[in-house]
Design an enzyme around this catalytic site. Sequence first.
Site, PDB file in Angstrom:
ATOM      1  N   ASP A  13      14.731  -0.554   2.097  1.00 55.85           N
ATOM      2  CA  ASP A  13      13.527   0.018   1.495  1.00 55.85           C
ATOM      3  C   ASP A  13      12.780  -1.007   0.634  1.00 55.85           C
ATOM      4  O   ASP A  13      13.354  -1.994   0.164  1.00 55.85           O
ATOM      5  CB  ASP A  13      13.911   1.193   0.583  1.00 55.85           C
ATOM      6  CG  ASP A  13      14.350   2.422   1.370  1.00 55.85           C
ATOM      7  OD1 ASP A  13      14.546   2.319   2.591  1.00 55.85           O
ATOM      8  OD2 ASP A  13      14.500   3.477   0.722  1.00 55.85           O
ATOM      9  N   HIS A 157      18.036  -2.276  -0.079  1.00 60.91           N
ATOM     10  CA  HIS A 157      16.664  -2.655  -0.410  1.00 60.91           C
ATOM     11  C   HIS A 157      16.413  -4.122  -0.070  1.00 60.91           C
ATOM     12  O   HIS A 157      17.221  -4.979  -0.424  1.00 60.91           O
ATOM     13  CB  HIS A 157      16.393  -2.444  -1.904  1.00 60.91           C
ATOM     14  CG  HIS A 157      16.460  -1.004  -2.312  1.00 60.91           C
ATOM     15  ND1 HIS A 157      17.646  -0.381  -2.623  1.00 60.91           N
ATOM     16  CD2 HIS A 157      15.493  -0.060  -2.422  1.00 60.91           C
ATOM     17  CE1 HIS A 157      17.399   0.890  -2.916  1.00 60.91           C
ATOM     18  NE2 HIS A 157      16.100   1.109  -2.801  1.00 60.91           N
TER      19      HIS A 157
HETATM   20 NI    NI Z   1      12.077   2.846  -2.629  1.00 57.61          NI
END
Ligand code: NI
Length: 209
Positions: A13, A157
């Site tokens: 992400d 991430h």
């Molecule tokens: Ni996020």
Amino acid sequence: AGEQTRSVALTFDDGPSPYTQRILDTLQRGKAKGTFFTLGNQLAEFPFPLQRAVAEGHAIGDHTWNHADLTKLSPSDVKSEITDQASGVQKAGIPRPRLFRPPYGAFNDETLRVARRAGMLTVLWTVDSNDYKATDPAAMADAVLAETRPGAIILMHDGGGNRTVTSKALPLIVRGLRKRGYKMVTVPQLLISNPPPVQQDAVLRTPVA
Ligand code: NI
């Protein structure tokens, strides 16, 4: 997803970012596919990693334009957060996303409705790598490997901060999953080849009113 096959989805992400290329290198070496839930406001600065990701068979999802908490926005602002990202991706020459992940995992009925009207499936995760607070790549990898089951969707991430620990943990995670007999596929591949039990995903099946 389900447990029919030993397949899992690695998801990333908040990118694209300067770390995305390194993540892609690791996935390429490990013959693994990933899914990138990207931010619209990062696209102008880092279009190349995204184009490379698509060329190498990874999936691109929508993570809004600004990483907004959608439960705090008006319906029209929710809509533009989602559709502006999708249009930005399309302008970068990449197919419009069909997957959506709400920032902070925060959503309500309105969020799901808007995503569905935009032609997107809302996808959360089952294993949180907690990489945003990890300090030791080996410990992070061990925790992810311990929690992973067939059908897992793993949250990491590639943007939104310093992702050095994630970049260093990923090769260990890919190697560990391979050793345990897991195939690392995109979220669409996972849901097609290894669908969840019907009773499991009530949220995702919420019909559009
Ligand atoms: Ni996020």
